[in-house]
Design a protein around this motif. Sequence first.
Motif, PDB file in Angstrom:
ATOM      1  N   GLN A 144       0.520  -1.231   0.299  1.00  0.00           N
ATOM      2  CA  GLN A 144       0.088   0.027   0.155  1.00  0.00           C
ATOM      3  C   GLN A 144       0.796   1.421  -0.058  1.00  0.00           C
ATOM      4  O   GLN A 144       1.935   1.534   0.433  1.00  0.00           O
ATOM      5  CB  GLN A 144      -0.808   0.141   1.364  1.00  0.00           C
ATOM      6  N   GLU A 145      -0.010   2.092  -0.239  1.00  0.00           N
ATOM      7  CA  GLU A 145       1.011   3.809  -0.529  1.00  0.00           C
ATOM      8  C   GLU A 145       0.296   4.641  -0.309  1.00  0.00           C
ATOM      9  O   GLU A 145      -0.185   4.584  -0.381  1.00  0.00           O
ATOM     10  CB  GLU A 145       1.608   3.855  -2.255  1.00  0.00           C
ATOM     11  N   LEU A 146       0.876   5.028   1.089  1.00  0.00           N
ATOM     12  CA  LEU A 146       0.271   5.903   1.445  1.00  0.00           C
ATOM     13  C   LEU A 146       1.480   7.909   2.163  1.00  0.00           C
ATOM     14  O   LEU A 146       2.530   7.110   1.460  1.00  0.00           O
ATOM     15  CB  LEU A 146       0.845   5.950   3.992  1.00  0.00           C
ATOM     16  N   ASP A 147       0.555   8.301   1.904  1.00  0.00           N
ATOM     17  CA  ASP A 147       0.787   9.714   0.410  1.00  0.00           C
ATOM     18  C   ASP A 147       0.617  10.624   1.723  1.00  0.00           C
ATOM     19  O   ASP A 147      -0.397  11.033   2.161  1.00  0.00           O
ATOM     20  CB  ASP A 147       0.042  10.046  -0.848  1.00  0.00           C
ATOM     21  N   TYR A 148       1.783  11.808   2.082  1.00  0.00           N
ATOM     22  CA  TYR A 148       2.018  13.162   2.645  1.00  0.00           C
ATOM     23  C   TYR A 148       1.996  14.602   1.763  1.00  0.00           C
ATOM     24  O   TYR A 148       3.013  14.319   1.165  1.00  0.00           O
ATOM     25  CB  TYR A 148       2.574  12.873   3.895  1.00  0.00           C
ATOM     26  N   ALA A 149       1.641  15.506   1.749  1.00  0.00           N
ATOM     27  CA  ALA A 149       1.643  16.200   0.999  1.00  0.00           C
ATOM     28  C   ALA A 149       2.021  18.287   1.855  1.00  0.00           C
ATOM     29  O   ALA A 149       0.776  17.911   2.330  1.00  0.00           O
ATOM     30  CB  ALA A 149       0.212  16.319   0.087  1.00  0.00           C
TER      31      ALA A 149
ATOM     32  N   ASP B  97       8.760   0.410  11.132  1.00  0.00           N
ATOM     33  CA  ASP B  97       9.915   0.664  10.003  1.00  0.00           C
ATOM     34  C   ASP B  97      10.941   1.469  10.528  1.00  0.00           C
ATOM     35  O   ASP B  97      11.963   2.147  10.289  1.00  0.00           O
ATOM     36  CB  ASP B  97       8.930   1.804   9.438  1.00  0.00           C
ATOM     37  N   ARG B  98      11.852   0.580  11.625  1.00  0.00           N
ATOM     38  CA  ARG B  98      13.094   1.388  11.866  1.00  0.00           C
ATOM     39  C   ARG B  98      14.363   1.191  11.142  1.00  0.00           C
ATOM     40  O   ARG B  98      15.132   1.934  10.825  1.00  0.00           O
ATOM     41  CB  ARG B  98      13.015   0.320  13.272  1.00  0.00           C
ATOM     42  N   ASP B  99      13.803   0.232  10.236  1.00  0.00           N
ATOM     43  CA  ASP B  99      15.433  -0.369   8.824  1.00  0.00           C
ATOM     44  C   ASP B  99      14.561   1.174   7.787  1.00  0.00           C
ATOM     45  O   ASP B  99      15.380   1.227   6.693  1.00  0.00           O
ATOM     46  CB  ASP B  99      15.476  -1.190   8.597  1.00  0.00           C
ATOM     47  N   ALA B 100      13.557   2.062   7.687  1.00  0.00           N
ATOM     48  CA  ALA B 100      13.323   2.597   6.705  1.00  0.00           C
ATOM     49  C   ALA B 100      14.590   3.846   6.549  1.00  0.00           C
ATOM     50  O   ALA B 100      14.990   4.210   7.169  1.00  0.00           O
ATOM     51  CB  ALA B 100      12.032   3.275   6.453  1.00  0.00           C
ATOM     52  N   VAL B 101      14.341   3.727   4.914  1.00  0.00           N
ATOM     53  CA  VAL B 101      15.374   5.635   4.648  1.00  0.00           C
ATOM     54  C   VAL B 101      14.521   5.932   3.775  1.00  0.00           C
ATOM     55  O   VAL B 101      14.176   5.281   3.213  1.00  0.00           O
ATOM     56  CB  VAL B 101      16.907   4.201   4.013  1.00  0.00           C
ATOM     57  N   VAL B 102      15.076   6.999   3.375  1.00  0.00           N
ATOM     58  CA  VAL B 102      14.349   7.899   2.387  1.00  0.00           C
ATOM     59  C   VAL B 102      15.312   8.272   1.149  1.00  0.00           C
ATOM     60  O   VAL B 102      16.871   7.478   1.467  1.00  0.00           O
ATOM     61  CB  VAL B 102      14.791   9.585   2.481  1.00  0.00           C
ATOM     62  N   VAL B 103      14.659   7.922   0.203  1.00  0.00           N
ATOM     63  CA  VAL B 103      14.787   6.807  -0.757  1.00  0.00           C
ATOM     64  C   VAL B 103      14.923   8.017  -2.127  1.00  0.00           C
ATOM     65  O   VAL B 103      13.372   8.533  -2.005  1.00  0.00           O
ATOM     66  CB  VAL B 103      14.696   5.865  -1.642  1.00  0.00           C
ATOM     67  N   GLU B 104      15.405   9.250  -2.734  1.00  0.00           N
ATOM     68  CA  GLU B 104      15.313   9.624  -4.157  1.00  0.00           C
ATOM     69  C   GLU B 104      13.983   9.383  -4.376  1.00  0.00           C
ATOM     70  O   GLU B 104      14.728   8.178  -5.336  1.00  0.00           O
ATOM     71  CB  GLU B 104      16.191  10.761  -4.570  1.00  0.00           C
ATOM     72  N   ASP B 105      12.775   9.446  -5.366  1.00  0.00           N
ATOM     73  CA  ASP B 105      12.806   8.839  -6.826  1.00  0.00           C
ATOM     74  C   ASP B 105      11.672  10.454  -7.117  1.00  0.00           C
ATOM     75  O   ASP B 105      10.592  10.758  -7.345  1.00  0.00           O
ATOM     76  CB  ASP B 105      11.695   8.514  -6.304  1.00  0.00           C
ATOM     77  N   SER B 106      11.850  10.843  -8.589  1.00  0.00           N
ATOM     78  CA  SER B 106      11.564  11.287 -10.162  1.00  0.00           C
ATOM     79  C   SER B 106      10.004  11.128  -9.746  1.00  0.00           C
ATOM     80  O   SER B 106       9.412  12.150 -10.634  1.00  0.00           O
ATOM     81  CB  SER B 106      12.856  11.402 -10.722  1.00  0.00           C
ATOM     82  N   SER B 107       9.172  10.031  -9.588  1.00  0.00           N
ATOM     83  CA  SER B 107       8.538   9.507 -10.104  1.00  0.00           C
ATOM     84  C   SER B 107       7.351  10.216  -9.096  1.00  0.00           C
ATOM     85  O   SER B 107       5.893  10.250  -9.465  1.00  0.00           O
ATOM     86  CB  SER B 107       8.192   8.216  -9.998  1.00  0.00           C
TER      87      SER B 107
ATOM     88  N   PRO C  52       5.307  12.736  -6.900  1.00  0.00           N
ATOM     89  CA  PRO C  52       5.490  14.809  -7.305  1.00  0.00           C
ATOM     90  C   PRO C  52       5.884  15.393  -6.512  1.00  0.00           C
ATOM     91  O   PRO C  52       6.298  15.477  -5.027  1.00  0.00           O
ATOM     92  CB  PRO C  52       3.603  14.714  -7.647  1.00  0.00           C
ATOM     93  N   GLN C  53       6.413  16.638  -6.596  1.00  0.00           N
ATOM     94  CA  GLN C  53       7.522  17.278  -5.860  1.00  0.00           C
ATOM     95  C   GLN C  53       6.057  17.926  -4.717  1.00  0.00           C
ATOM     96  O   GLN C  53       4.718  18.227  -4.571  1.00  0.00           O
ATOM     97  CB  GLN C  53       7.544  18.404  -6.529  1.00  0.00           C
ATOM     98  N   GLY C  54       6.629  17.705  -3.356  1.00  0.00           N
ATOM     99  CA  GLY C  54       5.742  17.736  -2.007  1.00  0.00           C
ATOM    100  C   GLY C  54       4.653  17.381  -1.663  1.00  0.00           C
ATOM    101  O   GLY C  54       3.992  17.014  -0.597  1.00  0.00           O
ATOM    102  N   ILE C  55       5.303  15.379  -2.100  1.00  0.00           N
ATOM    103  CA  ILE C  55       4.432  14.526  -1.474  1.00  0.00           C
ATOM    104  C   ILE C  55       5.675  13.686  -0.847  1.00  0.00           C
ATOM    105  O   ILE C  55       6.566  13.298  -1.336  1.00  0.00           O
ATOM    106  CB  ILE C  55       4.052  14.050  -2.637  1.00  0.00           C
ATOM    107  N   ILE C  56       4.907  12.911   0.366  1.00  0.00           N
ATOM    108  CA  ILE C  56       6.279  12.111   0.629  1.00  0.00           C
ATOM    109  C   ILE C  56       5.446  10.903   1.018  1.00  0.00           C
ATOM    110  O   ILE C  56       4.519  10.519   1.217  1.00  0.00           O
ATOM    111  CB  ILE C  56       6.911  12.374   2.034  1.00  0.00           C
ATOM    112  N   ARG C  57       5.722   9.885  -0.038  1.00  0.00           N
ATOM    113  CA  ARG C  57       5.578   8.377   0.301  1.00  0.00           C
ATOM    114  C   ARG C  57       5.754   7.417   1.160  1.00  0.00           C
ATOM    115  O   ARG C  57       6.502   7.162   0.565  1.00  0.00           O
ATOM    116  CB  ARG C  57       5.693   7.886  -1.572  1.00  0.00           C
TER     117      ARG C  57
ATOM    118  N   ASP D 278       8.170  -4.685   4.810  1.00  0.00           N
ATOM    119  CA  ASP D 278       8.947  -3.877   4.342  1.00  0.00           C
ATOM    120  C   ASP D 278       8.115  -2.377   4.045  1.00  0.00           C
ATOM    121  O   ASP D 278       7.467  -2.822   3.852  1.00  0.00           O
ATOM    122  CB  ASP D 278       9.864  -4.545   3.294  1.00  0.00           C
ATOM    123  N   VAL D 279       9.411  -1.447   4.614  1.00  0.00           N
ATOM    124  CA  VAL D 279       8.672   0.389   4.635  1.00  0.00           C
ATOM    125  C   VAL D 279      10.144   0.816   4.128  1.00  0.00           C
ATOM    126  O   VAL D 279      11.361   0.533   4.357  1.00  0.00           O
ATOM    127  CB  VAL D 279       8.367   0.891   5.912  1.00  0.00           C
ATOM    128  N   LYS D 280       9.748   1.243   2.424  1.00  0.00           N
ATOM    129  CA  LYS D 280      10.220   2.762   2.134  1.00  0.00           C
ATOM    130  C   LYS D 280       9.302   4.083   1.604  1.00  0.00           C
ATOM    131  O   LYS D 280       8.338   4.204   2.173  1.00  0.00           O
ATOM    132  CB  LYS D 280      10.121   1.735   0.307  1.00  0.00           C
TER     133      LYS D 280
END
Length: 213
Positions: free
Chosen positions: A49-54, A70-80, A82-87, A190-192
């Motif tokens: 499931q994708e959870l978005d925060y704007a 989600d203790r092992d989750a890291v922030v990953v850059e993904d151009s797909s 949208p700007q202003g969204i954390i997915r 898993d959490v990305k």
Amino acid sequence: MHRSQKILTGIFLGGILLGGIGTGVALVEYSSLTYVGEKEIGQENLVVQELDYAFDPSCEKIRIIRGYRDRDAVVVEDSSVPQGIIRYVVTYNKKTMKPALSFWEELDPEAVDEEYQQEEEQETLNEEPETVSETENETENITPKKLICLQMEAEYIGSDFGLMMENKDRILADLKKRKISSYHIAYITDVKILVNPKTISSIQAPSARYREY
């Protein structure tokens, strides 16, 4: 897993061992079992499931708070993205967990330091008003960004004992083959955390606030 559920699961596995093999020869048979490693129960129920925060990168900064799940989750850059969204891309067992995002505003230490510096500059400007009017206007136009803390939470909705009961045939089949495993129930596997590269500068490095659900 709650303590009572762990006790019930232990009793259940003991009952399977005694009932499946036979109480009279249980101890003898147990010594002849081969341990075949760990097995995860509930993999067939895993979903993604994708959870978005704007947010507004022009006036907000985001601090990622990592929890127990989600203790092992890291922030990953993904151009797909949208700007202003954390997915958040979450893989979880739909029979045991229900993930969601929570957020709150906190005082930004950097903004406090900036405000203090502005006050000091303002005091200096007040001492020489005839020469610093332009700089004073620039200082007044500086607006500190809001600091938003973002965290993934997970509500426990399942029954570990119920899942063990659903898989009793698999456990008994292994025992009849003189095999035994360590059985673990799948929760969140898993959490990305995906962010557009153009807004990555508005994201603070993840910090930990572990809390078991």
